[in-house]
Design an enzyme around this catalytic site. Sequence first.
Site, short mmCIF file in Angstrom:
data_model
loop_
_atom_site.label_atom_id
_atom_site.label_comp_id
_atom_site.label_asym_id
_atom_site.label_seq_id
_atom_site.Cartn_x
_atom_site.Cartn_y
_atom_site.Cartn_z
CB CYS A 1 -17.78 -0.23 0.84
SG CYS A 1 -16.88 1.02 1.21
CG HIS B 1 -14.02 3.58 -2.14
ND1 HIS B 1 -12.83 3.30 -2.03
CD2 HIS B 1 -14.80 3.06 -1.20
CE1 HIS B 1 -12.67 2.62 -0.74
NE2 HIS B 1 -13.84 2.54 -0.36
CG ASN C 1 -11.10 -1.43 -0.49
OD1 ASN C 1 -12.23 -1.42 -0.63
ND2 ASN C 1 -10.82 -0.73 0.92
CE1 TYR D 1 -11.43 6.07 -0.58
CE2 TYR D 1 -13.25 6.07 0.52
CZ TYR D 1 -12.17 5.77 0.48
OH TYR D 1 -11.63 4.82 1.17
NE ARG E 1 -3.60 2.57 2.56
CZ ARG E 1 -4.69 2.68 3.09
NH1 ARG E 1 -5.17 1.71 4.11
NH2 ARG E 1 -5.44 3.58 3.21
#
Length: 440
Positions: free
Chosen positions: A172, A202, A150, A256, A96
């Site tokens: 989510c 998102h 995700n 988002y 990440r």
Amino acid sequence: MSKGIKIVTIGGGSSYTPELVEGFIKRYNELPVRELWLVDIEEGKEKLEIVGDLAKRMVKKSGLPIKIHLTLDRREALKGADFVTTQFRVGLLDARAKDERIPLKHGVLGQETNGPGGLFKALRTVPVILDICRDIEELCPNAWLINFTNPAGMVTEAVLRYSNIKKIVGLCNVPIGMEMGIAKLLNVDHSRVRIDFAGLNHMVYGLDVYVDGVSVKDKVMELLTDPNNSSFVKNIQGIGWDPSFIKSLNVLTCPYHMYYYKSEQMLEKEIKNYEKGETRAEVVKKLEKELFELYKDPNLDIKPPQLEQRGGAFYSDAAVRLITSIYTDKRDIQPVNTINNGTIAGIPNDSAVEVSCMITKDGPKPITVGELPVPVRGLVQTIKSFERTSVEAAVTGDYNKAILALTINPLVASDKLAKEIVDEMLEAHKEYLPQFFKKN
């Protein structure tokens, strides 16, 4: 299922697991879980044991007959499961950090599920979820797969289009976070609030919001012009919408959306964090370290409140609520990722969408939306093109498709830039992307 339910959680060593366990304990009367199998991989073994011991202490304190099993053998765990939940991270937080830092070096937003970071998380994750699906098809073909991994929309889409599993629901915490946030703004109990959600993971919008069945959208739109009210999740700090923009958009945004409607300000903010060595991955690493120290305490037998700082608050509450509604055929309304099948016009039928659905024993039944409002329709369709192309690249290992996907994404300014980022990120994540490095 009369003997009780068998649930398997893949990525069981996650810091979120105590919240999941708390949810199963709280809802035991409706959802009699007999066995919870927490599964992880060798690199996650230590975390699995720490979290597993805490889960056992929580169950012991509750006095309920739930048996917790810890294993690194996924196939052993899956046999005869009723529900399989997935919450894993391929490459862990180090991957990440690369997803966030490499794009920022090129002056592009570095974020876990949007832009280059979202593409590369999908490229690493999709082959793994499809591998898990093959095991499910063989070992527990009637199980429901509930995915929180995700990018949840792309993972759900990959399962729908490239596996034989139809009993898949993507989940989510953003919609439930928005509901909770709006309930707080309005000073009412969360159970009284309902939002009509439509869009993608998102990239979901609230088309209307109700308290006790009465629309309060105008009031909420007014409240959202306050900068303090613009984000409902821990990992995105709100900047605040321009009042005239949010009023003319006339739908509720999710946090988002800031990456798309406020790209410049969000990029500036991310670059400052990057220069201080404080990308979200680095912040989460510190939080995780603190959480696992807490989890080790042999006297701890509850979910510690510090877990809410982690950014996934309400995930597990949403998950347990969803599983309970499927198991009991509750027919309540929940926002989930599921197959479109004409729910949203202009999105392919076999694609995943995030919409409000009635949850039944046969899974989610989407509430038909039809055309999205014109101001948001184009962005949703563009992101869906990005998602579909990304999933195809993940499945085929097609280098040109990966560049095409990133060029489609609004956060990347040109095909040349997309190629530069793809080249650097492919090299950085080589270990987890064998499909792109096959020997001819």
